[in-house]
Design an enzyme around this catalytic site. Structure first.
Site, PDB file in Angstrom:
ATOM      1  N   LEU A   1       0.842  -1.196   0.000  1.00 16.61           N
ATOM      2  CA  LEU A   1       0.000   0.000   0.000  1.00 16.61           C
ATOM      3  C   LEU A   1       0.886   1.257   0.000  1.00 16.61           C
ATOM      4  O   LEU A   1       0.748   2.127  -0.853  1.00 16.61           O
ATOM      5  CB  LEU A   1      -0.900  -0.009   1.250  1.00 16.61           C
ATOM      6  CG  LEU A   1      -1.699   1.267   1.528  1.00 16.61           C
ATOM      7  CD1 LEU A   1      -2.781   1.475   0.471  1.00 16.61           C
ATOM      8  CD2 LEU A   1      -2.350   1.199   2.922  1.00 16.61           C
ATOM      9  N   THR A   2       1.810   1.317   0.953  1.00 16.14           N
ATOM     10  CA  THR A   2       2.613   2.529   1.190  1.00 16.14           C
ATOM     11  C   THR A   2       3.510   2.868  -0.002  1.00 16.14           C
ATOM     12  O   THR A   2       4.000   1.974  -0.693  1.00 16.14           O
ATOM     13  CB  THR A   2       3.486   2.311   2.442  1.00 16.14           C
ATOM     14  OG1 THR A   2       2.642   1.909   3.521  1.00 16.14           O
ATOM     15  CG2 THR A   2       4.232   3.574   2.843  1.00 16.14           C
TER      16      THR A   2
ATOM     17  N   GLY B   1       2.038   7.728   2.998  1.00 13.91           N
ATOM     18  CA  GLY B   1       2.052   6.750   4.081  1.00 13.91           C
ATOM     19  C   GLY B   1       0.746   6.814   4.838  1.00 13.91           C
ATOM     20  O   GLY B   1      -0.202   6.082   4.562  1.00 13.91           O
ATOM     21  N   SER B   2       0.669   7.787   5.783  1.00 13.96           N
ATOM     22  CA  SER B   2      -0.584   7.945   6.538  1.00 13.96           C
ATOM     23  C   SER B   2      -1.733   8.306   5.602  1.00 13.96           C
ATOM     24  O   SER B   2      -2.863   7.830   5.764  1.00 13.96           O
ATOM     25  CB  SER B   2      -0.412   9.045   7.592  1.00 13.96           C
ATOM     26  OG  SER B   2       0.621   8.702   8.488  1.00 13.96           O
TER      27      SER B   2
ATOM     28  N   ARG C   1      19.468 -11.126  40.291  1.00 11.30           N
ATOM     29  CA  ARG C   1      20.492 -10.077  40.490  1.00 11.30           C
ATOM     30  C   ARG C   1      20.409  -9.526  41.917  1.00 11.30           C
ATOM     31  O   ARG C   1      19.338  -9.101  42.367  1.00 11.30           O
ATOM     32  CB  ARG C   1      20.234  -8.947  39.486  1.00 11.30           C
ATOM     33  CG  ARG C   1      21.101  -7.727  39.656  1.00 11.30           C
ATOM     34  CD  ARG C   1      22.505  -8.001  39.221  1.00 11.30           C
ATOM     35  NE  ARG C   1      23.305  -6.789  39.155  1.00 11.30           N
ATOM     36  CZ  ARG C   1      24.609  -6.799  38.910  1.00 11.30           C
ATOM     37  NH1 ARG C   1      25.242  -7.946  38.708  1.00 11.30           N
ATOM     38  NH2 ARG C   1      25.275  -5.663  38.858  1.00 11.30           N
TER      39      ARG C   1
ATOM     40  N   GLN D   1      15.749  -1.048  31.737  1.00 18.56           N
ATOM     41  CA  GLN D   1      16.107  -0.364  32.987  1.00 18.56           C
ATOM     42  C   GLN D   1      16.319  -1.360  34.128  1.00 18.56           C
ATOM     43  O   GLN D   1      17.252  -1.225  34.922  1.00 18.56           O
ATOM     44  CB  GLN D   1      14.993   0.641  33.344  1.00 18.56           C
ATOM     45  CG  GLN D   1      15.344   1.612  34.443  1.00 18.56           C
ATOM     46  CD  GLN D   1      16.418   2.618  34.021  1.00 18.56           C
ATOM     47  OE1 GLN D   1      16.695   2.774  32.833  1.00 18.56           O
ATOM     48  NE2 GLN D   1      17.032   3.272  34.981  1.00 18.56           N
TER      49      GLN D   1
ATOM     50  N   GLY E   1      19.610  -2.833  34.102  1.00 14.98           N
ATOM     51  CA  GLY E   1      20.737  -1.911  34.283  1.00 14.98           C
ATOM     52  C   GLY E   1      21.678  -1.945  33.083  1.00 14.98           C
ATOM     53  O   GLY E   1      21.232  -2.024  31.928  1.00 14.98           O
ATOM     54  N   GLY E   2      22.997  -1.936  33.368  1.00 17.67           N
ATOM     55  CA  GLY E   2      24.006  -1.915  32.296  1.00 17.67           C
ATOM     56  C   GLY E   2      23.894  -3.120  31.378  1.00 17.67           C
ATOM     57  O   GLY E   2      24.087  -3.013  30.159  1.00 17.67           O
TER      58      GLY E   2
ATOM     59  N   GLU F   1       1.092  -0.113  10.023  1.00 16.56           N
ATOM     60  CA  GLU F   1      -0.368  -0.283   9.924  1.00 16.56           C
ATOM     61  C   GLU F   1      -1.134   0.875  10.560  1.00 16.56           C
ATOM     62  O   GLU F   1      -2.154   0.689  11.232  1.00 16.56           O
ATOM     63  CB  GLU F   1      -0.800  -1.636  10.508  1.00 16.56           C
ATOM     64  CG  GLU F   1      -0.177  -2.770   9.715  1.00 16.56           C
ATOM     65  CD  GLU F   1      -0.944  -4.062   9.759  1.00 16.56           C
ATOM     66  OE1 GLU F   1      -2.172  -4.035   9.909  1.00 16.56           O
ATOM     67  OE2 GLU F   1      -0.293  -5.110   9.630  1.00 16.56           O
TER      68      GLU F   1
END
Ligand SMILES: Cc1cc2nc3c(=O)[nH]c(=O)nc-3n(C[C@H](O)[C@H](O)[C@H](O)COP(=O)(O)OP(=O)(O)OC[C@H]3O[C@@H](n4cnc5c(N)ncnc54)[C@H](O)[C@@H]3O)c2cc1C
Length: 395
Positions: free
Chosen positions: A125-126, A131-132, A284, A352, A355-356, A379
């Site tokens: 389609l796009t 696009g939108s 951990r 998050q 962590g690292g 979509e």
């Protein structure tokens, strides 16, 4: 509304979960890094009868309902966004419209190999410039008599009418792997929404079809996202899907179903990210205790769980509404909007919690985070879902 899962739903869910954990999860990061479409996984999904879950058995599908298909999409999403995206594009964008709008002959010729997993399907389609605002497309399909084509200076014998397609399509999932692509094109430039039609193109056989780019992306790199060029692609009349001018109505119905599968896939991504975060948080230790015992981490995990449950409920509500044959535009847009945001937020929180280590590619949350972002774009972006829902609410 009753979202009770039947024994059959649960059985399929368990079978697919098993398969995903043993076959897909171990290679999920590797195929992402290699940008490799895992054809062998789709062959195995075909062996499990999963490539046509909501397609009728008459055409090689499993004959399941949309709820069952959503469960499968969620399970795949829980381990790999890439496999999940190629999978849902194959089913809800490339296969379902042929079942809904195709003739018997088209279903035999084009739907059966998709449902049986002989090859992948795509849906185009796009375009680079639309696009939108998808109906504002430039790709055209003109009707010409087959005798228009010259062969060695002599007009070829007239053998009926042909369509000739020209244009460029952008961001088409699976196009480089597909045995069929449904292409939207303008057949009557003066007819607005009623001037768009859908054509079945065979990328391997139809001259003038070319994949010009496979994009490198921030995620989902094992799912090919392609630019395609259509240059004087000549198609016989029986490649028109449905009636001439039906292409936009078909698109709206296709997206109603497609958004449910993006919601299911998003729910899966969120669940996958949560599972990793929860397990890690209990192993951990910092300050002499598992980090899950810190209020901040526990609250984060509780909120992640809450968002996943909400996304799943909205997804199952939309799937059930679809299965009941009721209008589903509001429900599917709501589910897609909510679940895609949940996936991005939950995946971010999962990074998050780790962590690292969460920032390294040795752990999965970063991949879920990158993959989840697309769910708010493909979509119909979140902004477009707001427009759709607002319209449905009479605003
Ligand atoms: C990985 C991937 C796979 C895809 N697969 C397919 C596929 O298989 N087939 C296919 O046809 N397409 C596919 N797409 C295309 C996708 O559906 C479009 O990218 C999407 O619809 C947005 O269009 P756009 O990129 O042109 O953005 P634009 O439409 O240019 O939007 C840019 C920004 O403007 C905002 N915006 C636009 N209009 C409005 C408005 N009226 N109100 C408020 N905000 C607005 C958007 O929300 C967005 O934030 C895929 C895209 C990607 C990245």
């Amino acid at each position: 509304m009753d979202f009770e899962l039947s024994d059959e739903h649960r059985m399929i869910q368990e079978t697919v979960r098993d398969f995903c954990e043993t076959e897909i999860e171990p290679i999920a990061q590797e195929i992402e890094e290699e940008h490799r479409f895992p054809a062998e996984i789709f062959d195995q999904l075909a062996d499990l009868d999963m490539m046509g879950v909501p397609i009728s058995e008459e055409y090689g599908g499993l004959g399941g309902d949309t709820l069952m298909y959503s469960l499968v999409a969620e399970e795949i999403g829980r381990v790999s966004g890439s496999v999940g995206l190629s999978y849902v594009a194959h089913i809800s964008l490339a296969s379902k419209p042929i079942e809904l709008f195709g003739t018997e002959e088209q279903k035999e010729r084009w739907l059966r190999p998709l449902a049986e997993g002989e090859h992948m399907g795509g849906w185009a389609l796009t375009e680079p410039g639309s696009g939108s605002d998808a109906s504002d497309m430039d790709t055209t399909a003109e009707k010409r008599e087959a005798s228009d084509s010259e062969q060695g200076g002599v007009a070829a014998e007239k053998d009926g009418d042909e369509w000739v397609l020209n244009g460029t399509k952008q961001f088409i999932t699976n196009a480089s792997e597909a045995g069929s692509v449904l292409v939207k094109a303008v057949t009557d430039p003066d007819a607005g929404y009623g001037g768009i039609s859908t054509f079945i193109v065979d990328p391997r056989e139809d001259d003038g079809f070319e994949v010009t780019t496979v994009w490198d992306k921030m995620g989902l790199n094992a799912s090919p996202t392609c630019e395609i060029q259509l240059e004087n692609v000549r198609l016989p009349e029986d490649r028109l899907l449905g009636e001439e001018g039906d292409g936009w109505e078909q698109t709206k119905k296709t997206l109603d179903g497609g958004r449910i599968s993006i919601a299911a896939l998003s729910t899966g991504l969120a669940q996958g990210a949560y599972d990793h975060a929860k397990e890690y948080s209990q192993e951990r230790e910092q300050f002499g205790q598992p980090i899950s015992e810190f209020d901040a981490i526990r609250d984060k995990l509780v909120d992640m769980h809450r968002k996943i449950e909400r996304a799943r409920l909205l997804t199952h509500q939309a799937a059930t509404t679809y299965d009941q044959g009721e209008p589903v535009t509001r429900e599917s847009a709501l589910a897609k909007l909510d679940a895609s945001e949940a996936a991005r937020e939950v995946a971010e929180d999962a990074v998050q919690v780790l962590g690292g280590y969460g920032y390294t590619t040795d752990f999965a949350p970063q991949r879920f985070y990158r993959d989840a972002k697309l769910m708010e774009i493909g979509e119909g972006t979140s902004e477009i879902q707001h427009l759709v829902i607002g319209r449905e609410l009479g605003l």
